[in-house]
Design a protein around this motif. Sequence first.
Motif, mmCIF file in Angstrom:
data_model
loop_
_atom_site.group_PDB
_atom_site.id
_atom_site.type_symbol
_atom_site.label_atom_id
_atom_site.label_comp_id
_atom_site.label_asym_id
_atom_site.label_seq_id
_atom_site.Cartn_x
_atom_site.Cartn_y
_atom_site.Cartn_z
ATOM 1 N N LEU A 9 9.571 -6.503 2.668
ATOM 2 C CA LEU A 9 8.217 -5.994 2.953
ATOM 3 C C LEU A 9 7.142 -7.106 2.964
ATOM 4 C CD1 LEU A 9 8.066 -2.528 1.546
ATOM 5 C CD2 LEU A 9 7.532 -3.058 3.503
ATOM 6 N N GLY A 10 7.444 -7.846 1.796
ATOM 7 C CA GLY A 10 6.282 -9.079 1.649
ATOM 8 C C GLY A 10 6.152 -10.121 2.428
ATOM 9 N N LEU A 11 7.191 -10.012 3.549
ATOM 10 C CA LEU A 11 7.081 -11.271 4.700
ATOM 11 C C LEU A 11 6.342 -10.703 5.772
ATOM 12 C CD1 LEU A 11 10.825 -12.293 4.364
ATOM 13 C CD2 LEU A 11 8.662 -13.194 3.022
ATOM 14 N N TYR A 12 5.595 -9.604 5.842
ATOM 15 C CA TYR A 12 4.993 -9.281 6.985
ATOM 16 C C TYR A 12 3.803 -8.374 6.838
ATOM 17 C CZ TYR A 12 6.338 -4.383 7.231
ATOM 18 O OH TYR A 12 6.305 -2.944 6.804
ATOM 19 N N SER A 13 2.931 -8.485 7.611
ATOM 20 C CA SER A 13 1.794 -7.880 7.539
ATOM 21 C C SER A 13 1.486 -6.649 8.614
ATOM 22 C CB SER A 13 0.268 -8.466 7.034
ATOM 23 O OG SER A 13 0.216 -9.473 8.422
ATOM 24 N N ALA A 14 2.235 -6.894 9.806
ATOM 25 C CA ALA A 14 1.921 -5.909 10.896
ATOM 26 C C ALA A 14 2.252 -4.410 10.432
ATOM 27 C CB ALA A 14 2.709 -6.606 12.174
ATOM 28 N N ALA A 146 12.615 5.546 5.683
ATOM 29 C CA ALA A 146 12.056 6.080 4.596
ATOM 30 C C ALA A 146 10.880 5.244 4.138
ATOM 31 C CB ALA A 146 12.732 6.612 3.325
ATOM 32 N N ALA A 147 11.555 4.003 3.927
ATOM 33 C CA ALA A 147 10.732 2.889 3.626
ATOM 34 C C ALA A 147 9.194 2.742 4.557
ATOM 35 C CB ALA A 147 11.224 1.558 2.983
ATOM 36 N N VAL A 148 9.975 2.600 5.763
ATOM 37 C CA VAL A 148 8.753 2.279 6.808
ATOM 38 C C VAL A 148 7.545 3.394 6.842
ATOM 39 C CG1 VAL A 148 8.435 2.394 9.378
ATOM 40 C CG2 VAL A 148 10.279 1.333 8.409
ATOM 41 N N LEU A 149 8.154 4.761 6.551
ATOM 42 C CA LEU A 149 7.246 5.887 6.669
ATOM 43 C C LEU A 149 6.292 5.696 5.291
ATOM 44 C CD1 LEU A 149 9.655 8.477 8.129
ATOM 45 C CD2 LEU A 149 7.397 7.866 8.820
ATOM 46 N N PHE A 150 6.871 5.385 4.179
ATOM 47 C CA PHE A 150 6.054 5.193 2.905
ATOM 48 C C PHE A 150 5.195 3.970 3.095
ATOM 49 C CE2 PHE A 150 10.009 6.962 0.407
ATOM 50 C CZ PHE A 150 9.726 8.311 0.585
ATOM 51 N N ALA A 162 2.364 5.322 -1.764
ATOM 52 C CA ALA A 162 2.318 3.885 -2.479
ATOM 53 C C ALA A 162 3.234 3.745 -3.593
ATOM 54 C CB ALA A 162 0.842 3.817 -2.811
ATOM 55 N N VAL A 163 3.378 5.019 -4.487
ATOM 56 C CA VAL A 163 4.259 5.183 -5.658
ATOM 57 C C VAL A 163 5.700 5.023 -5.128
ATOM 58 C CG1 VAL A 163 4.942 6.634 -7.285
ATOM 59 C CG2 VAL A 163 2.530 6.327 -6.960
ATOM 60 N N ASN A 164 5.895 5.644 -4.072
ATOM 61 C CA ASN A 164 7.474 5.890 -3.556
ATOM 62 C C ASN A 164 7.904 4.561 -2.889
ATOM 63 O OD1 ASN A 164 7.322 8.698 -3.932
ATOM 64 N ND2 ASN A 164 6.957 9.109 -1.781
ATOM 65 N N LEU A 165 7.051 3.791 -2.279
ATOM 66 C CA LEU A 165 7.384 2.399 -1.968
ATOM 67 C C LEU A 165 7.596 1.520 -3.081
ATOM 68 C CD1 LEU A 165 7.837 0.817 0.532
ATOM 69 C CD2 LEU A 165 5.515 0.347 0.818
ATOM 70 N N GLY A 166 6.623 1.789 -4.064
ATOM 71 C CA GLY A 166 6.730 0.970 -5.224
ATOM 72 C C GLY A 166 7.968 0.848 -6.112
ATOM 73 N N PHE A 167 8.548 2.223 -6.112
ATOM 74 C CA PHE A 167 9.734 2.236 -6.729
ATOM 75 C C PHE A 167 10.971 1.661 -6.041
ATOM 76 C CE2 PHE A 167 7.757 5.309 -9.647
ATOM 77 C CZ PHE A 167 8.437 4.958 -10.717
ATOM 78 N N ILE A 168 10.785 1.944 -4.748
ATOM 79 C CA ILE A 168 11.887 1.250 -3.759
ATOM 80 C C ILE A 168 11.820 -0.438 -4.019
ATOM 81 C CG2 ILE A 168 12.170 0.482 -1.580
ATOM 82 C CD1 ILE A 168 11.302 3.260 -0.506
ATOM 83 N N PHE A 186 1.755 -0.021 -7.002
ATOM 84 C CA PHE A 186 1.471 0.729 -8.138
ATOM 85 C C PHE A 186 -0.085 0.486 -8.470
ATOM 86 C CE2 PHE A 186 6.003 0.364 -9.516
ATOM 87 C CZ PHE A 186 6.315 1.533 -9.223
ATOM 88 N N ASP A 187 -0.545 -0.570 -8.276
ATOM 89 C CA ASP A 187 -1.988 -0.926 -8.664
ATOM 90 C C ASP A 187 -2.869 0.000 -7.603
ATOM 91 O OD1 ASP A 187 -4.578 -1.744 -9.348
ATOM 92 O OD2 ASP A 187 -3.864 -3.875 -9.282
ATOM 93 N N GLN A 188 -2.565 0.160 -6.457
ATOM 94 C CA GLN A 188 -3.063 0.881 -5.410
ATOM 95 C C GLN A 188 -3.442 2.499 -5.767
ATOM 96 O OE1 GLN A 188 -1.907 0.125 -1.298
ATOM 97 N NE2 GLN A 188 -2.108 2.432 -0.612
ATOM 98 N N ALA A 189 -2.005 2.884 -6.027
ATOM 99 C CA ALA A 189 -1.967 4.334 -6.633
ATOM 100 C C ALA A 189 -2.581 4.412 -7.740
ATOM 101 C CB ALA A 189 -0.590 4.659 -6.588
ATOM 102 N N ALA A 190 -2.753 3.768 -8.572
ATOM 103 C CA ALA A 190 -3.335 3.882 -9.908
ATOM 104 C C ALA A 190 -4.798 3.905 -9.626
ATOM 105 C CB ALA A 190 -3.024 3.098 -10.701
#
Length: 358
Positions: A9-14, A146-150, A162-168, A186-190
């Motif tokens: 995930l961290g390698l793209y922003s689109a 699932a991760a794409v959708l999260f 954001a939480v779901n993706l954070g745990f992934i 997690f920061d975003q969701a918090a």
Amino acid sequence: MKKIFAFVLGLYSASAFAADDSGILSLFEGTPAAKKAETASVVSDTKEEKSIFSFLNFKKDILSSASEQKLTLLEENIKQAEAGNVNAQLMLGYAYLYGTDGAQIDYDKSFMYYAQAAMQNDPVGLNNLGSLYYSGIGIGRDTSKAAVLFEKAAKLGNPEGAVNLGFILISGNGAPQNRELAMEYFDQAAQAGNPTAKFMLGYAFYTGKLRPQDYNQAAHLIRDAASAGIDVAQYVISQMYMKGLGTPQNYGNAVKNLKSAVAQGSVEAMVVLGGILARGEVYAKDAYTAHVMFNLASVRGATGAAAMRAELESKMKIDEVLQAQAEAERFSPKPTEITKYINQTFGTNIRQYIDEAR
């Protein structure tokens, strides 16, 4: 309510999706729901704020009463869903998932209606469809989709996504592990008020892992999570109160939170509370309740609890021992809904994800 891509995930922003509906339709291509979902192209003019919280993060809104034609609520929602009403689609996704509002449980239909909402770029629909993919409900299990959708839901401001993706990302379950990016989600969701995310972020500040150690920040976040009913947060904040870390030392608040965690079945809280009450150094001595705590902890496998119970028993009257034993036998843990949700969805020891970080 998860983890992830076939790439990091961290390698793209689109955006994970194409700009049109076909990018989302491809996620459930070939399913019984696909053709019906293609009809959902009309976006509702008005959308209320949607946030959700249950096992798979599914929201249920009250949409409307039956129309003048005396349609049932289910029929009315089907009619409006076919016209593209997102709230009706979400209602039907929930109704067919759990068998409510006159609907029989039908996972294919639940999937279809959440897919229709997702096709309209609805953040709740995206998150809920991701949850179905992650759990394999109404579709074959696919953590990458699932991760794409999260991720899409999170980028649209949905805190549960954001939480779901954070745990992934923090677990590396189904995707390359990326703890730092997980903490950003997690920061975003918090910041959006999600109590699970608040605990994860607060615990990172508490341990000094994945975030600089900051007891003030930790106490603020973990206290909020404890107030929301998360058992592990109640235990951790009790330790902070005992030691005066990030908050004034307060033995009363420490014991209060320990008791709340014990009521939910926390074994470590039983052991710590039993020790405090047995010693009587920072809180009123209560050998009777301490015996109950050690008795409960011992049958749950806590190391040393049986020996501490025996030591107390040697100093108690037999009628007190018998009453304490009876009370322990009557005990039945009552975890809160949020504790049950976390345990079922993310595991019974969410601290490990941060504890294991270097």
